[in-house]
Every structure is written in C-alpha cells, then in structure tokens.
Design a protein around this motif. Structure first.
Motif: not given
Length: 320
Positions: A28-29, A130-136, A154-158, A181-183
C-alpha cells in the motif's frame, strides 16, 4: 503493459509456495493499492507459472530417512524403498505426512526473467524502499534509468536527489529522512568508516539544529516544555543506537571525541538551513554531552533556550 507492481510481485513470488502472501502494508505504501489481483495477473501475462515440486516427497527421501520415520512409530524397517514408502502410507495419518507432499511453487517464466533483467531497478527500489526518498515516484521525477548498472551509485543518486529537492523546498523532515536513509545505505554497503561517520554527523546536525520553522510555531513553548519526550526528532537527544554507531566508527578510524566534534562542525558546513534553534557552538556542546549520554545537561540547554525565547517573545519592539 507490465506494471511496476507486477515486476516487484514476480520478484517476490519467485520460489515461494502458492500460499505466500505479498506484504500488504508495504505494498500500500509503495504502490498505493492492494496486491490482491497480482497473483493471477502475473500468470495471465506469462510472467510466472505454478509448478509442482517433489523435493520433499517421500520418494525423494533417502532410505535412511524413511527408516527413521518408521522406527519412530515402532514399525518394521525391512524391505526396499518402495516397500518402506508403502508401509508409511498405510500407517501414518495424512496430517503426519503434510511435510512430505508435493508443493505448488511460483516460478519465473523466461519472459518473467527477461522483464526483471530489463527493469532491474524495481527489485532494487522495492527492497530499499523509503517513502519520499527511495521510491518509484522519485525515480520517475528524477528521470532515472530503468536499468541499473551499479546498485550503490543508483541508490545514492536517488538519496541525493531527494535531499536536494527537500533542501530547495526547505523541508526539514525530508532532508533529515534522506540523510537517515544515506546512513542506512552506508552501513548496508559497508562504506569506509570515516565516510559513514561523516554522514551520521551531518544527519545529527539537522537533529541538533531544531526545526527551522519551530521559531515561528505557535506551540513553541509547549514543545520546549515537553523535552522529556526525547524520542521526538525535534529534540536534541541523540538516540543511543546512533551514539553506539558513532562510538564504534570512532574506534575504527581512531578519532577522539574532540575530533568527532570537529568533523561534526565540518559536516554542518555542508548543510544550509534557513534558521535554526541552536547556534553552532551550542550544537557542538550538545554533541559533547550526548557522547557520554549526559541527558540532564542537554535538558538544561533546552530549558535555557526556552527562557531566552520567552524573554524575546514578551519584549515589545520599543523595549528591544
């Protein structure tokens, strides 16, 4: 058209038995809808099949294992394998043999495998969501590629994109969330201890500075009166888990507390806030107090800050 939901569904379902349930709350999230229709749609689209597996069937067991089953029931263990199996079937209840029945398992089709290979960002983003950080939504907004070459980059770029967007909007909470999230990523991908420590200290700067818009908040004094609620991100008490991480990384890089504070001040210089509750010197002092977990000293700093702002708020323009 194959959706992100379907791609992540086949990734999660692959190898699971046919009773497996996709995680409802996370679904759902991530996708703002339930996964109920996906179990059938991924089969209808030729992305998955349900295959029968006999890995745990009686026929797949060794003769030694079959004899152990018979012996446990005080039954004869003589005879060839087929005879042993027949004796088990005649003397055991169906529920006792539940673990030895063929199972129905989801398996990727060649089309399903190709789909995941082509759009491999979906499993990556889904697993590190992570909602609003790593999301679609962030992937779409940032215009990122649907095929990942280097997972960490890729993840660090997001995260960088989400942080810069939040900084532009002066959204303190999202800035903080991006750094948290970066931590997590630094730890998960075993980044160098010194770099991990710098990320943590940058996140601590946001924690210790206070909410940028707090100074104008109508409940400012009520918030300051509630400083016992140290789990709230408004307050300057650094969580014990974070202090533990700092201490562990300190030892790995050989830094003293003074060096940690100095690095904290350097990290703070990389982050711009429109306003802050504490000065840089005060935040450094709070970090010094936090390392030995001196909560009373931290509370006193908040109490003093409360008195300071009460004095300002009750002073008329002519008295300033």
């Amino acid at each position: 058209m194959i959706t992100q939901q379907e791609i992540y569904a086949i990734y999660k379902l692959n190898g699971q038995n046919d009773t497996y349930q996709l995680p409802l709350m996370k679904w759902n999230l991530m996708f703002h809808e339930k996964p109920d229709d996906l179990y059938q749609s991924v089969i209808d689209k030729g992305l998955m099949t349900i295959e029968e597996q006999n890995n745990h069937s009686l026929q797949s067991q060794t003769v030694t294992k079959l004899k152990e089953l018979l012996k446990a029931q005080s039954l004869s263990t003589s005879g060839k394998k087929d005879e042993l199996i027949q004796r088990i079937l005649q003397n055991f209840q169906p529920e006792e043999l539940a673990d030895y029945q063929p199972t129905q398992v989801y398996e990727l089709t060649p089309n399903g495998k190709e789909t995941i290979d082509q759009e491999n960002y979906v499993p990556l983003v889904g697993d590190h969501f992570e909602h609003g950080v790593i999301d679609f939504d962030v992937v779409e907004e940032a215009g990122y590629s649907k095929h990942v070459v280097n997972k960490v980059e890729y993840l660090n770029g997001l995260v960088r994109y989400a942080y810069n967007r939040a900084a532009y909007l002066k959204d303190y909470f999202q800035m903080d969330k991006a750094l948290i999230t970066q931590v997590k990523l630094d730890k998960a991908f075993k980044k160098a201890p010194g770099e991990q420590l710098q990320t943590i200290l940058g996140e601590m700067y946001l924690k210790l500075s206070g909410l940028p818009d707090l100074l104008e908040h109508e409940d400012f004094h009520k918030v300051l009166n509630a400083i016992d609620l140290v789990s709230d991100p408004v307050f300057a008490k650094i969580p014990k888990a974070t202090i533990d991480d700092i201490t562990r990384l300190q030892k790995e890089v050989g830094w003293t507390d003074e060096q940690v504070v100095a690095e904290f001040e350097n990290a703070a210089g990389q982050i711009e806030l429109p306003d802050q509750l504490f000065s840089m010197a005060e935040m450094s002092m709070i970090l010094r107090y936090s390392l030995p977990d001196n909560l009373d000293a931290i509370k006193k700093m908040y109490a003093d800050k409360q008195k300071e702002y009460k004095a300002v708020s009750t002073t008329s323009p002519n008295q300033k």
